[in-house]
Design an enzyme around this catalytic site. Sequence first.
Site: not given
Length: 309
Positions: A232-233, A263, A151-152, A282-283
């Site tokens: 971004t995964a 993180e 989807g992304i 992570h935003i």
Amino acid sequence: MHIVISEFMDEAAVAALRADFDVRYEPDLVDRRDALLAALADADALIVRNRTRVDAALLAAGPGLKAVGRLGVGLDNIDVPACQAGGIAVLPATGANARAVAEYVMATALMLLRGAYQSSAQVAAGAWPRTELSNGLEAQERTLGIVGFGGIGRLAASLAQGLGMQVAAHDPLLRDEDPAWRATGVQALPLDALLARADVLTLHIPLTDATRNLLDAGRLASMKRGAVLINTARGGIVDEAALAQALRSGHLRGAAIDVFQDEPLPAGSPLADAPNLVLTPHIAGLTQEANTRVSGMVAQRVAQALQAR
């Protein structure tokens, strides 16, 4: 029934749950592990983001758990097989933050291609780096390569096509004849061919044994010279030291990294002083709108799961 929420959740969604359930909402429970385990003794459901480790110890502390809501889509912090074995429903917010991530991808891609947006301090100090900043690149007619065409990835493809970009993708879970390729106008390519062609490469795959260090030094070197990488995964998919070297050598034009092996990013990370690099905590999937959608979806799914028991 009792619900524990261990990380940030939109207040309206919390209030909706409180209308029908006993809710303990403490966004800092994730950082107080002993308190979290104690809170689960009589819990029927737990709602988390990506930092709460839903592992064997946590599941043992919550013998009455019937559902785990995930405020996001990645499940690498949740022992899904153990949940399934215990009859615990795992409920992610599939699709709810896709727009936020896709817009992050395109925003950072445009910024890194143009290469002109980190000069504010110079200009404010009276410098005028006009010549060196006059060689930016346009997105039109360049190729966005997408690894993971869910989807992304499909939404990112649509946004890129709106800018006049060509789009190709690799997804081992989709057959070459899958109708998604024709419907989106995106070309399916093997991974190595995609790396060689993409001007911008964006990752949208889970972290698994098969994808860990997928982009190692060898694959980064096989990327098109001057390309941009966006992750971004999940951290761990990209070899961070190898990426830093690819940026320092100039092989890659730039990168935007929102997720990391560890993180928060530890002191001394090779990424700390790499050039042409955008680091965010992570935003990518977090906007006001996405928070509302994600929280609302998870609240609804958890409520339905509990009411069905």
